[in-house]
Design a protein around this motif. Structure first.
Motif, PDB file in Angstrom:
ATOM      1  N   UNK A   1       0.837  -1.194   0.000  1.00  0.00           N
ATOM      2  CA  UNK A   1       0.000   0.000   0.000  1.00  0.00           C
ATOM      3  C   UNK A   1       0.877   1.251   0.000  1.00  0.00           C
ATOM      4  N   UNK A   2       0.266   2.383  -0.234  1.00  0.00           N
ATOM      5  CA  UNK A   2       1.013   3.638  -0.213  1.00  0.00           C
ATOM      6  C   UNK A   2       1.667   3.846   1.142  1.00  0.00           C
ATOM      7  N   UNK A   3       1.033   3.364   2.194  1.00  0.00           N
ATOM      8  CA  UNK A   3       1.587   3.512   3.533  1.00  0.00           C
ATOM      9  C   UNK A   3       2.613   2.464   3.916  1.00  0.00           C
TER      10      UNK A   3
ATOM     11  N   UNK B   1       8.872  -3.370  -1.872  1.00  0.00           N
ATOM     12  CA  UNK B   1       9.035  -2.042  -1.290  1.00  0.00           C
ATOM     13  C   UNK B   1       8.695  -1.007  -2.349  1.00  0.00           C
ATOM     14  N   UNK B   2       8.535   0.224  -1.931  1.00  0.00           N
ATOM     15  CA  UNK B   2       8.218   1.274  -2.888  1.00  0.00           C
ATOM     16  C   UNK B   2       8.864   2.580  -2.464  1.00  0.00           C
ATOM     17  N   UNK B   3       9.218   3.374  -3.448  1.00  0.00           N
ATOM     18  CA  UNK B   3       9.762   4.698  -3.218  1.00  0.00           C
ATOM     19  C   UNK B   3       8.809   5.668  -3.913  1.00  0.00           C
ATOM     20  N   UNK B   4       7.939   6.282  -3.139  1.00  0.00           N
ATOM     21  CA  UNK B   4       6.915   7.145  -3.728  1.00  0.00           C
ATOM     22  C   UNK B   4       7.524   8.390  -4.373  1.00  0.00           C
ATOM     23  N   UNK B   5       8.668   8.819  -3.874  1.00  0.00           N
ATOM     24  CA  UNK B   5       9.323   9.991  -4.459  1.00  0.00           C
ATOM     25  C   UNK B   5       9.866   9.691  -5.853  1.00  0.00           C
ATOM     26  N   UNK B   6      10.199   8.420  -6.079  1.00  0.00           N
ATOM     27  CA  UNK B   6      10.742   8.010  -7.375  1.00  0.00           C
ATOM     28  C   UNK B   6       9.714   7.283  -8.238  1.00  0.00           C
TER      29      UNK B   6
END
Length: 114
Positions: free
Chosen positions: A52-54, A70-75
Motif C-alpha cells: 500500500x502507499x503507507x 518495497x516502494x519509493x513514492x518519491x521516485x
C-alpha cells in the motif's frame, strides 16, 4: 493513466537473488496499492506481493519469507527483492495496481536454473 516499465530480471541459479524494479509514470499520486504479478508458461497470472502507499505488505504463501516488496513514492518506483530463488519462481514478472487498473507492461523475465 499509469505507464509501467519493469526491469531487473535475468538468469540466476537456484538459491540466488534478483532485484526487480517497476518504474511508473502518469497518475502515480492516485495509486494506493501496487503489486508484483508473475506468469509462468501454461499458468495463470498470479499476484505474488502487494504494498500500500503507507507500506503495508502482503505476500503469496509461495514467496513469503523469500521475497520483499518495497516502494519509493518519491521516485514512483516499486521494487521486488527476491532471495532464495527456486526453479518454480521462473516466470515473467509484471507490476500493476491492485486491483489491475493500468495497461500491462512488457514484464521482465526471471529464469531460475542451474
Amino acid at each position: 493513466q499509469v505507464q509501467l516499465v519493469e526491469s531487473g530480471g535475468g538468469l540466476v541459479q537456484p538459491g540466488g537473488s534478483l532485484r526487480l524494479s517497476c518504474a511508473a509514470s502518469g497518475s502515480w499520486s492516485s495509486i494506493n496499492v501496487m503489486g508484483w504479478y508473475r506468469q509462468a508458461p501454461g499458468k495463470e497470472r498470479e499476484l505474488v506481493a502487494r504494498i500500500s502507499r503507507g507500506g503495508t505488505t502482503n505476500y503469496a504463501e509461495s514467496v513469503k519469507g523469500r521475497f520483499t516488496i518495497s516502494r519509493d513514492n518519491a521516485k514512483n518506483t516499486v521494487y521486488l527483492q527476491m532471495n532464495s530463488l527456486k526453479p518454480e519462481d521462473t516466470a515473467v514478472y509484471l507490476c500493476n495496481t491492485v486491483p489491475v487498473l493500468a495497461y500491462w507492461g512488457q514484464g521482465t523475465q526471471v529464469t531460475v536454473s542451474s
